[in-house]
Design a protein around this motif. Sequence first.
Motif, mmCIF file in Angstrom:
data_model
loop_
_atom_site.group_PDB
_atom_site.id
_atom_site.type_symbol
_atom_site.label_atom_id
_atom_site.label_comp_id
_atom_site.label_asym_id
_atom_site.label_seq_id
_atom_site.Cartn_x
_atom_site.Cartn_y
_atom_site.Cartn_z
ATOM 1 N N ALA A 5 0.994 -1.227 -0.010
ATOM 2 C CA ALA A 5 -0.059 -0.048 -0.022
ATOM 3 C C ALA A 5 0.922 1.265 0.048
ATOM 4 O O ALA A 5 0.526 2.198 -0.623
ATOM 5 N N THR A 6 2.162 1.261 0.519
ATOM 6 C CA THR A 6 2.895 2.448 0.736
ATOM 7 C C THR A 6 3.260 2.870 -0.601
ATOM 8 O O THR A 6 3.726 3.944 -0.922
ATOM 9 N N ARG A 7 3.431 1.756 -1.438
ATOM 10 C CA ARG A 7 3.845 1.967 -2.918
ATOM 11 C C ARG A 7 2.579 2.418 -4.055
ATOM 12 O O ARG A 7 2.764 2.605 -5.328
ATOM 13 N N GLY A 8 1.487 1.904 -3.585
ATOM 14 C CA GLY A 8 0.276 2.076 -4.365
ATOM 15 C C GLY A 8 0.456 1.014 -5.386
ATOM 16 O O GLY A 8 -0.503 1.125 -6.478
ATOM 17 N N ASP A 9 0.817 -0.151 -5.054
ATOM 18 C CA ASP A 9 0.914 -1.099 -6.241
ATOM 19 C C ASP A 9 -0.474 -2.168 -6.133
ATOM 20 O O ASP A 9 -0.438 -2.984 -5.569
ATOM 21 N N ILE A 10 -1.562 -1.724 -7.023
ATOM 22 C CA ILE A 10 -2.771 -2.039 -6.813
ATOM 23 C C ILE A 10 -2.712 -3.663 -7.360
ATOM 24 O O ILE A 10 -3.539 -4.313 -7.077
ATOM 25 N N LYS A 11 -1.774 -3.703 -8.338
ATOM 26 C CA LYS A 11 -1.663 -4.823 -9.154
ATOM 27 C C LYS A 11 -1.610 -5.956 -8.238
ATOM 28 O O LYS A 11 -1.945 -6.988 -8.165
ATOM 29 N N GLN A 12 -0.231 -5.846 -7.718
ATOM 30 C CA GLN A 12 0.271 -6.717 -6.661
ATOM 31 C C GLN A 12 -0.500 -7.038 -5.454
ATOM 32 O O GLN A 12 -0.765 -8.021 -4.812
ATOM 33 N N ALA A 13 -1.284 -5.858 -5.072
ATOM 34 C CA ALA A 13 -2.082 -6.006 -3.690
ATOM 35 C C ALA A 13 -3.397 -6.797 -4.223
ATOM 36 O O ALA A 13 -3.804 -7.772 -3.137
ATOM 37 N N SER A 14 -4.014 -6.894 -5.178
ATOM 38 C CA SER A 14 -4.996 -7.656 -5.536
ATOM 39 C C SER A 14 -4.541 -9.204 -5.680
ATOM 40 O O SER A 14 -5.123 -9.967 -5.428
#
Length: 103
Positions: free
Chosen positions: A46-55
């Motif tokens: 979340a600190t990077r805003g990496d929505i693809k990896q988070a999903s």
Amino acid sequence: AHYEHLLEAYAFHGKLHSAAAVLDRIYAAGHIPLLRTYNRLLHGLATRGDIKQASHVYLRLRMQGLVPDEQTLRGLFKCVRMYASNIRVESARKLAQLKPGDR
């Protein structure tokens, strides 16, 4: 707990492949990641805003049969906010680079 701290640190510093490798190493060592393990990874992403990896991480925890809790949702929402913020910053940079006549 050591694995959790390691994977959170990798995610926080943008080393996402290394963080995912730690998750795989947890399985290889005969352990099963807990919900808090996934939550730490999500908060790091979340600190990077990496929505693809988070999903991807979210799907992985759901496939393991874990039920998301408040911390999971906070991590996901934070990731979405950071992603949106990164998009706004990038758009503003592009706009600032345009010549006055091109706007």
